[in-house]
Design a protein around this motif. Structure first.
Motif, PDB file in Angstrom:
ATOM      1  N   TYR A  92     -16.711 -17.773  -4.134  1.00 31.89           N
ATOM      2  CA  TYR A  92     -15.458 -17.470  -3.453  1.00 31.89           C
ATOM      3  C   TYR A  92     -15.539 -16.207  -2.591  1.00 31.89           C
ATOM      4  CZ  TYR A  92     -13.488 -20.770  -6.797  1.00 31.89           C
ATOM      5  OH  TYR A  92     -13.218 -21.888  -7.539  1.00 31.89           O
ATOM      6  N   ILE A  93     -16.484 -15.333  -2.907  1.00 31.30           N
ATOM      7  CA  ILE A  93     -16.480 -14.030  -2.226  1.00 31.30           C
ATOM      8  C   ILE A  93     -17.816 -13.648  -1.602  1.00 31.30           C
ATOM      9  CG2 ILE A  93     -14.552 -13.092  -3.533  1.00 31.30           C
ATOM     10  CD1 ILE A  93     -16.529 -11.758  -5.386  1.00 31.30           C
ATOM     11  N   MET A  94     -18.764 -14.556  -1.552  1.00 30.72           N
ATOM     12  CA  MET A  94     -20.065 -14.277  -0.951  1.00 30.72           C
ATOM     13  C   MET A  94     -19.888 -13.805   0.497  1.00 30.72           C
ATOM     14  SD  MET A  94     -23.519 -14.670  -1.342  1.00 30.72           S
ATOM     15  CE  MET A  94     -23.804 -15.974  -2.479  1.00 30.72           C
ATOM     16  N   GLY A  95     -20.468 -12.671   0.808  1.00 38.44           N
ATOM     17  CA  GLY A  95     -20.395 -12.136   2.165  1.00 38.44           C
ATOM     18  C   GLY A  95     -19.154 -11.307   2.455  1.00 38.44           C
ATOM     19  N   MET A  96     -18.314 -11.100   1.452  1.00 36.73           N
ATOM     20  CA  MET A  96     -17.072 -10.351   1.656  1.00 36.73           C
ATOM     21  C   MET A  96     -17.347  -8.867   1.876  1.00 36.73           C
ATOM     22  SD  MET A  96     -13.651 -10.240  -0.711  1.00 36.73           S
ATOM     23  CE  MET A  96     -14.185  -9.055  -1.914  1.00 36.73           C
ATOM     24  N   GLU A  97     -16.502  -8.268   2.659  1.00 35.39           N
ATOM     25  CA  GLU A  97     -16.527  -6.832   2.893  1.00 35.39           C
ATOM     26  C   GLU A  97     -15.239  -6.259   2.313  1.00 35.39           C
ATOM     27  OE1 GLU A  97     -17.883  -4.983   6.871  1.00 35.39           O
ATOM     28  OE2 GLU A  97     -15.687  -5.036   6.938  1.00 35.39           O
ATOM     29  N   LEU A  98     -15.385  -5.255   1.444  1.00 32.39           N
ATOM     30  CA  LEU A  98     -14.233  -4.637   0.793  1.00 32.39           C
ATOM     31  C   LEU A  98     -14.038  -3.244   1.374  1.00 32.39           C
ATOM     32  CD1 LEU A  98     -12.060  -4.750  -1.460  1.00 32.39           C
ATOM     33  CD2 LEU A  98     -13.782  -3.760  -2.993  1.00 32.39           C
ATOM     34  N   ASP A  99     -12.844  -2.982   1.873  1.00 33.27           N
ATOM     35  CA  ASP A  99     -12.527  -1.683   2.451  1.00 33.27           C
ATOM     36  C   ASP A  99     -11.235  -1.170   1.810  1.00 33.27           C
ATOM     37  OD1 ASP A  99     -12.742   0.564   4.020  1.00 33.27           O
ATOM     38  OD2 ASP A  99     -12.430  -0.458   5.920  1.00 33.27           O
ATOM     39  N   TYR A 100     -10.904   0.069   2.096  1.00 34.24           N
ATOM     40  CA  TYR A 100      -9.676   0.675   1.593  1.00 34.24           C
ATOM     41  C   TYR A 100      -9.045   1.454   2.727  1.00 34.24           C
ATOM     42  CZ  TYR A 100      -6.477   3.387  -1.302  1.00 34.24           C
ATOM     43  OH  TYR A 100      -5.356   3.943  -1.847  1.00 34.24           O
ATOM     44  N   LYS A 101      -7.758   1.265   2.895  1.00 31.70           N
ATOM     45  CA  LYS A 101      -7.022   1.917   3.969  1.00 31.70           C
ATOM     46  C   LYS A 101      -5.885   2.728   3.366  1.00 31.70           C
ATOM     47  CE  LYS A 101      -4.264   0.781   8.013  1.00 31.70           C
ATOM     48  NZ  LYS A 101      -3.673  -0.303   8.782  1.00 31.70           N
ATOM     49  N   ASN A 102      -5.763   3.968   3.806  1.00 32.25           N
ATOM     50  CA  ASN A 102      -4.689   4.836   3.334  1.00 32.25           C
ATOM     51  C   ASN A 102      -4.125   5.564   4.561  1.00 32.25           C
ATOM     52  OD1 ASN A 102      -2.952   6.498   1.971  1.00 32.25           O
ATOM     53  ND2 ASN A 102      -4.509   7.580   0.825  1.00 32.25           N
ATOM     54  N   ASP A 103      -2.915   5.186   4.955  1.00 34.39           N
ATOM     55  CA  ASP A 103      -2.281   5.845   6.094  1.00 34.39           C
ATOM     56  C   ASP A 103      -0.789   6.033   5.814  1.00 34.39           C
ATOM     57  OD1 ASP A 103      -1.011   3.373   6.642  1.00 34.39           O
ATOM     58  OD2 ASP A 103      -2.493   2.823   8.134  1.00 34.39           O
ATOM     59  N   VAL A 104      -0.049   6.471   6.793  1.00 36.89           N
ATOM     60  CA  VAL A 104       1.367   6.787   6.592  1.00 36.89           C
ATOM     61  C   VAL A 104       2.199   5.563   6.195  1.00 36.89           C
ATOM     62  CG1 VAL A 104       1.337   8.795   8.103  1.00 36.89           C
ATOM     63  CG2 VAL A 104       1.900   6.561   9.051  1.00 36.89           C
ATOM     64  N   PHE A 105       1.690   4.362   6.464  1.00 38.10           N
ATOM     65  CA  PHE A 105       2.436   3.150   6.148  1.00 38.10           C
ATOM     66  C   PHE A 105       2.093   2.571   4.775  1.00 38.10           C
ATOM     67  CE2 PHE A 105       2.272   3.321  10.802  1.00 38.10           C
ATOM     68  CZ  PHE A 105       3.627   3.395  11.049  1.00 38.10           C
ATOM     69  N   GLY A 106       1.113   3.166   4.103  1.00 40.56           N
ATOM     70  CA  GLY A 106       0.757   2.691   2.769  1.00 40.56           C
ATOM     71  C   GLY A 106      -0.744   2.706   2.554  1.00 40.56           C
ATOM     72  N   ALA A 107      -1.127   2.351   1.360  1.00 38.86           N
ATOM     73  CA  ALA A 107      -2.531   2.313   0.971  1.00 38.86           C
ATOM     74  C   ALA A 107      -2.828   0.980   0.311  1.00 38.86           C
ATOM     75  CB  ALA A 107      -2.842   3.455   0.016  1.00 38.86           C
ATOM     76  N   ASN A 108      -3.966   0.370   0.663  1.00 36.72           N
ATOM     77  CA  ASN A 108      -4.346  -0.892   0.039  1.00 36.72           C
ATOM     78  C   ASN A 108      -5.806  -1.212   0.307  1.00 36.72           C
ATOM     79  OD1 ASN A 108      -3.519  -1.314   2.763  1.00 36.72           O
ATOM     80  ND2 ASN A 108      -3.532  -3.504   2.411  1.00 36.72           N
TER      81      ASN A 108
END
Length: 102
Positions: A66-82
């Motif tokens: 289900y996740i082969m080749g997936m790229e996981l990132d994290y974003k944190n800005d004024v509109f939220g973090a996820n």
């Protein structure tokens, strides 16, 4: 299998420290508005069927398809973090980005 970008690895490390655990487990479960959803847990031990990624993320071998080749990132800005899942296996995803279909 999964590429964990710098922002995501930093956040995963922070979370394991906060919760006093060694690993974060990423699983796939049925549900969500698009059919499948990402599920998180904290654990201290890996199992015999686990794949360890970057020394912190556990994924059961059964989830690999289900996740082969997936790229996981994290974003944190004024509109939220996820976390951001860039999953090439996903044919579509919901607006919030936490569920997908294959």
């Amino acid at each position: 299998m999964i590429e964990i970008l710098e922002g995501a690895k930093k956040r995963l490390t922070e979370l394991t420290e906060v919760y006093g655990k060694v690993f974060v487990r990423l699983s796939i479960k049925g549900g969500g508005c698009a059919g499948f959803g990402y599920d998180w847990k904290f654990e201290n031990e890996s199992g015999p069927d686990d794949i360890l990624i970057d020394g912190i993320l556990l994924v059961d071998k059964m989830m690999e398809m289900y996740i082969m080749g997936m790229e996981l990132d994290y974003k944190n800005d004024v509109f939220g973090a996820n976390f951001i899942f860039n999953n090439p296996k996903a044919k579509s995803s919901c607006g919030c980005g936490t569920s997908f279909s294959i």
